[in-house]
Design an enzyme around this catalytic site. Structure first.
Site, PDB file in Angstrom:
ATOM      1  N   GLU A 162      54.292 -18.563  10.250  1.00 49.84           N
ATOM      2  CA  GLU A 162      52.945 -19.126  10.384  1.00 49.84           C
ATOM      3  C   GLU A 162      52.989 -20.524   9.793  1.00 49.84           C
ATOM      4  O   GLU A 162      53.278 -20.696   8.604  1.00 49.84           O
ATOM      5  CB  GLU A 162      51.906 -18.288   9.626  1.00 49.84           C
ATOM      6  CG  GLU A 162      50.503 -18.876   9.689  1.00 49.84           C
ATOM      7  CD  GLU A 162      49.554 -18.296   8.665  1.00 49.84           C
ATOM      8  OE1 GLU A 162      48.379 -18.692   8.662  1.00 49.84           O
ATOM      9  OE2 GLU A 162      49.986 -17.453   7.863  1.00 49.84           O
ATOM     10  N   CYS A 196      45.584 -23.409   6.321  1.00 55.31           N
ATOM     11  CA  CYS A 196      46.110 -23.593   7.676  1.00 55.31           C
ATOM     12  C   CYS A 196      44.988 -23.533   8.703  1.00 55.31           C
ATOM     13  O   CYS A 196      45.106 -24.093   9.797  1.00 55.31           O
ATOM     14  CB  CYS A 196      47.154 -22.516   7.994  1.00 55.31           C
ATOM     15  SG  CYS A 196      48.618 -22.581   6.937  1.00 55.31           S
TER      16      CYS A 196
END
Length: 304
Positions: A162, A196
């Protein structure tokens, strides 16, 4: 978990990652959610798909939640886990592993490997005995890990990565501005923009851009920057001086180009960045992700 356990996590999340009380509470809840979710999945998972030894490499921005999510997922499917937290937040990971061992996870199945990415991370991602890797962090590091695995680890070993990105929101004339602004402020500036999932660019329809920006900038003025230990604080510090200097340099370049639309003042002592809004033509102007409280705004014309 006892109330003392809550307090220990809250203190360490603030000390290591600059979390405000609200952010620390949310992170602990997310970590518990991960544990409960993967616990309920254990009986539904095919243990034959276990990889053996899984290396879990977690980031500093969610040193408890992401760390716990990676580790619990790998354990649930039957793997042994080598857990390497960010070198910026090892204490939080230590407490989490200590509690997992206390809860019954065997020490030989879950082991903590604190250290730098250049040493411990590099060793883990090039070790032939590792059967899979879970990583959360920068895109550049993920590409480095991918190459190292290709050179040293079995071809079937999975890499679950990720990484960063440029998250966008589009607001047109049909949007309810109060609701949109509430979500924009939370997404772009909460956790000092160090997520993120943080909003990086906002597209505004030209017809509503002027009053919308006025409302947005007014909402920003209500934010409180300061000591993350204080309950009144909305936004604390970025992770360290290096991150602060990198973001400040980026903002100053925009200032020289007369593209700063709004910036809040910040405390002079500490790694603070005042939430900033920068004008851009579009997402193509963003050459990289700025991992901090910086929002870009572009406008667009309505079409018939």
């Amino acid at each position: 978990m006892t109330s003392e356990g809550f307090g220990e996590f809250f203190a360490v999340l603030t000390r290591e990652a600059g979390k405000t009380p609200a952010d620390a509470i949310a992170e602990l809840r997310e970590a518990v959610d991960f544990l409960r979710y993967y616990a309920t999945q254990i009986n539904t998972l095919d243990k034959r798909k276990a990889c053996g030894i899984f290396a879990c490499i977690s980031p500093w921005n969610f040193p408890l939640a992401i760390f716990t999510g990676q580790v619990s997922a790998a354990l649930a499917v039957g793997n042994g886990v080598l857990a390497k937290p960010s070198e910026l937040s090892p204490i939080c990971a230590f407490i989490a592993v200590r509690l997992l061992h206390k809860a019954g996870v065997p020490k030989e199945v879950l082991q903590l490997l604190p250290g730098t990415g250049a040493i411990v991370g590099a060793k883990l991602t090039s070790e032939a005995k590792v059967g899979g890797i879970c990583f959360t962090g920068s895109t550049a590091t993920a590409l480095t890990i991918n190459k190292s695995m290709a050179d040293n680890i079995a071809p079937h070993a999975p890499l679950i990565a990720e990484t960063g990105g440029l998250n966008a929101m589009i607001v047109d004339s049909t949007a309810f501005p109060e609701q949109a602004i509430k979500d924009i402020v939370i997404s772009a500036f909460q956790s000092a923009g160090q997520r993120c999932s943080s909003l990086r660019i906002l597209y505004l329809q030209e017809d509503v851009a002027k009053p919308f920006k006025k409302m947005l900038f007014g909402a920003m003025d209500e934010l409180v920057l300061g000591n993350p230990w204080e309950f009144s604080t909305d936004i604390g510090t970025v992770i360290n001086a290096k991150a602060r200097d990198d973001i400040e340099e980026y903002i100053e370049i925009a200032r020289d180009d007369n593209r700063i639309l709004k910036q809040l003042s910040s405390p002079k002592v500490g790694n603070f960045i005042g939430p900033t809004v920068i004008k851009v033509n579009g997402i193509a102007d963003l050459e990289r992700e700025i991992f901090g409280p910086v929002l870009h705004i572009a406008t667009f014309k309505a079409t018939k």
